[in-house]
Enzyme design. Structure first.
Site, mmCIF file in Angstrom:
data_model
loop_
_atom_site.group_PDB
_atom_site.id
_atom_site.type_symbol
_atom_site.label_atom_id
_atom_site.label_comp_id
_atom_site.label_asym_id
_atom_site.label_seq_id
_atom_site.Cartn_x
_atom_site.Cartn_y
_atom_site.Cartn_z
ATOM 1 N N HIS A 1 -3.733 4.436 6.931
ATOM 2 C CA HIS A 1 -2.666 3.922 6.062
ATOM 3 C C HIS A 1 -1.289 4.133 6.679
ATOM 4 O O HIS A 1 -1.044 5.120 7.370
ATOM 5 C CB HIS A 1 -2.725 4.619 4.701
ATOM 6 N N ASP B 1 0.815 -1.229 0.000
ATOM 7 C CA ASP B 1 0.000 0.000 0.000
ATOM 8 C C ASP B 1 0.850 1.282 0.000
ATOM 9 O O ASP B 1 1.621 1.515 0.923
ATOM 10 C CB ASP B 1 -0.850 -0.068 1.291
#
Lengths: 556, 556
Positions: free
Chosen positions: A367, A193
């Site tokens: 994140h 990611d």
């Protein structure tokens, strides 16, 4: 020695934000990892959502074995109804993720035929040549997994979305042990990611929002309105707990907020004390100092519950002077203006506005920042690395971040964009052929709790229904429409021949303008959306066609 | 006891970002404080800049005595040419501010008749009933002042834009002493900058960017490209100093970058070591490890020098693999997507992208955070307070921030929006009548260094020239235009009668599409801008008219 090649085929989400979808092929067998949607950019006026183009999967339909999901965010599951309409393959995911998928499938009347296969972290499933282990990771939504996919050529690790939260609110940390085990045994390829690659250090734990929310809940002496993503179950849990501790009842407002909470509750993923919840219609009757409303619509979406409350146009809730509004969500790039306008409307009602950039924060990201990304790179120690989930410049930074691994076995980093395949065989990895990819724009006719018609149409055959451009000229000083709206169209019914229809369509637009408050009329985003919705309904009823509608507002 | 009333008349910038302009009236005499412009929102497609509507000043033309400037940013001076065309009043400001005004006036051929009156900090001027002292403040641009305006009813302090930088790069700190003196003697009304009111603590000093820039300049082994605002003279000074120290020469690219530096140099506000500067055309000839390019166009403006470099379409500079790009500027809300696209293009060229959110930072804000705002409130201790420069929700937060002054003499806070006046007399202050305000949209025909025609036209009489909407349909898979572009128009020449013109216009749009690179064609912002520019030039040449042009791109 395996003689077939392994192919990585990105169908969405590489070099663009949203609609994550990746196919993995070994020999003839194909599995699909996630199947997301994205919200359209402003330039794509007139469509509601965008999905990847599934042409590649359709062309290889007899080889596509399954869809494997990492988690339940829309940019990972939102495209599923459109894929399953084409290819009814089994779908694997955690129970909560599948429950969110189920909700979407029901809206499209696809639930009955779907084959949903729940899995748990540490489960291992076998699909053709692939052996897939699900690894628990922490993120802003609950029940997230990374994937460890063992293939005849080696192991592929796909992180999905993640951060490494050391103190998650559900006390279930990222399963670093399993990841480390794979890293120790040797990993062929890591996909990770890239969303927050430009942030130094560590992302704060979800618990970091607690002190600030507590302080706000304790000092507020009237109603509190919190806007957060409906899927942020961790956030919602903290809001519920703090509300209970400060003697406030909680009303949930907005269709998606209600259904996400229901699903989480049904799966035991959220604890709701008895008697804590109020029905939306009862919130205004309770003592103002004893309630919190939790409302969907964090991005200033014109027809969302929060935007409606902001312009005092919601059937159950009205902001009053001295109320407190907390924006507990990320601002998705591109939405700053719309969110700013929503906050202005809220401040004009006399409510205090508290937004995410405060310190301590009312929102933290889900994140991983640089140090967490490096931790995962170091644990996995892959031979090849492909950054995923990000714009090109973010994937490019993530690639640079991995360069320290060059002494630790990393042979090469590939920055792939959607459509650019990667081929792996016993000799190594290299860029492969490009495949057909693209975007499919979808005009859904439904936004949050304004469900009037649920016919979801693929706009692929736009040319069949044509487009209609209503042009509204608004006087700068008067704020009023100058003359009748103009309407131009192409590929739709001929307005020359159907002058009755043209006249009525112009009258519909005028009526929409007249029926809007002054506050709404100064907000062009809202007006474009209202005009589009009303005109769409009218034209569809009259002609059974659904042209693309692009309102243009001119100020003179 | 003074028997006349004092009126504060906000003409722009209150409840909206940009075009700051405020009139102050005592009896018959009016002075104007700042006269800015704003960049249009995406909804205002087809115009380049927006200024306040000066109707109120024109209606009172015989009473308007002077324009007083706080500093030279476009949102404070960009509207001056349009105001002076209507009312040729004297303009007071610091030398550097006036030099920037001069540049704008020259472009409009207004320099000759303008009466520019330079002032220095601590100067006091008298205009009718107003005595105005200029107080030095720190901000991202040099030569900034706050205004202390003594009126028969008391003193008004207008901060302009500011932060309280304890270590400014020019060693001239905010003149807190003079502000404190006014506070001690008693201030009737404070107007203060609300831009960063949602940031806790203190804004970092401009010097905070130095460590990070030094580190980057020292580790880069090829060309460095820094994009910053051309008016950020402090920033430019630091870049020049660090470049000199690291043995790199500096090339300035972009018309505004060159002229701002020239002006600052002429006024002794920037130190440029001999032989440090390279001409733009010589940058690519120098050793890559020995140059820095400083380029204008921080906001992804489609035709700016930086955007052109990003798509490799600049005559003097080409990015190469291993180069380093530093985005040393604020991201203005609404521009995130365009800046993201620009950074993607840069990353695709193989350059590393470093943006502002890193820690330590490559950009710091020029606006005061909460603790600085409180410091100014505490020093000034006004009787009345009006937050300025901000969206409504920001002014509303700033109002709340001042509530601690209620025990210190603060009687009332007024949140005013553009057009809402405030009246003060010996009894106190209250909301007054509303005046005519609004926006004037201007289509300039020039962007950064693409100067082809400098005819600036007021779009007020839009109905005279009409509008033209080119509709381009792009195939999703092919990326190509499907069929000839459609063109619809209203209020312009009749395309039915001038089918030759229509055919040529369609050919122009096709040509623009054909002549664009694939990379440009995937960037709809760039394509809309290019189509608009080319079609505008063509239609103006053919018809001597300048319709509003709104390109619509559809994907099928």
């Amino acid at each position: 020695m395996p003689d077939k090649k392994l192919q990585l085929i990105p169908l969405g989400g590489l070099g663009e934000f949203g609609m994550n979808c990746m196919a993995l092929r070994y020999g003839d067998d194909i599995i699909v990892l996630d199947c997301g949607m994205m919200f359209p950019e402003a330039e794509l006026l007139g469509v509601d959502i965008v999905t990847p183009d599934f042409t590649f999967l359709e062309e290889n339909r007899e080889h596509v074995r399954a869809l494997i999901l990492t988690h339940g965010h829309e940019d990972h599951i939102g495209g599923i109804p459109f894929l399953l309409t084409q290819l009814n393959i089994p779908v694997y995911g955690t129970k909560f993720t599948l429950a969110l998928v189920e909700r979407r499938l029901e809206e499209h009347e696809l639930r009955k035929d779907a084959r949903l296969k729940p899995v748990k972290p540490r489960d291992i499933i076998e699909i053709g040549p692939f052996k897939i282990e699900f690894i628990h990771v922490t993120h802003s939504i609950v029940s997230c997994v990374a994937l460890a996919i063992t293939t005849p050529l080696g192991v592929i690790i796909h992180t999905g979305d993640f951060k490494v939260d050391p103190t998650p609110t559900d006390n279930t940390p990222f399963d670093l042990h399993t990841l480390a085990e794979y890293g120790k045994r040797g990993v062929l390829l890591l996909l990770s990611d890239s969303t927050n690659v430009d942030r130094a250090g560590y992302t704060l734990s979800e618990r970091a929002v607690q002190p600030r929310l507590e302080e706000l809940f304790n000092r507020a002496d009237r109603r509190i309105v919190v806007s957060c993503f409906s899927s942020s179950i961790h956030r919602l849990q903290q809001i519920l707990d703090i509300a209970a501790a400060s003697g406030r009842k909680v009303g949930l407002i907005g269709r998606s907020m209600l259904s996400a909470t229901e699903i989480a509750h049904a799966h035991g993923l959220i604890r709701i004390p008895d008697g804590l919840l109020l029905r939306p219609q009862d919130i205004m009757q309770a003592l103002p100092s004893k309630v919190v409303a939790v409302v969907s619509g964090t991005q200033g979406e014109p027809m969302s519950a929060m935007s409606r409350i902001a312009v005092d146009n919601h059937k159950h809730f009205s902001l009053e002077k001295g109320d407190l509004f907390i924006h507990s969500a990320r601002i998705i790039p591109g939405n700053e203006k719309a969110i700013g306008r929503m906050m202005n409307h809220i401040a004009r009602r006399g409510a205090e506005v508290v937004a995410g950039s405060m310190n301590p924060p009312v929102h933290v990201s889900g994140h991983a920042s640089q140090e967490e990304l490096k931790l995962v790179l170091n644990l996995v120690r892959p031979r090849y690395f492909v950054p995923v989930h990000g714009e090109y410049w973010q994937m490019s930074k993530h690639a640079a971040l991995a360069s320290h691994l060059q002494g630790l076995g990393l042979e090469e980093v590939f920055i792939l964009e959607t459509g650019q395949t990667l081929e792996l065989d016993h000799r190594g990895a290299r860029r492969g052929a490009k495949v057909t990819v693209g975007r499919v724009c979808i005009d859904s006719g439904s936004i949050d709790d304004v469900v009037e018609d649920m016919i979801i149409r693929d706009r692929r055959h736009l040319s069949e229904d044509g487009f209609v451009i209503p042009i509204i000229t608004i006087g700068k000083h008067t704020g009023k429409c100058e003359g009748l709206p103009e309407i131009v169209s192409r590929g739709f019914v001929s307005f020359e021949e159907r002058s009755d229809l043209l006249a009525q369509a112009r009258a519909i637009v005028s009526k929409t303008l007249d029926n809007s408050s002054h506050e709404e009329r100064t907000d062009w985003g809202v007006m474009q959306e209202k005009i589009r919705a009303d005109l769409k309904r009218f034209l569809n009823k009259q002609t059974s066609r659904r042209p693309l509608i692009l309102p243009v507002i001119l100020e003179v």
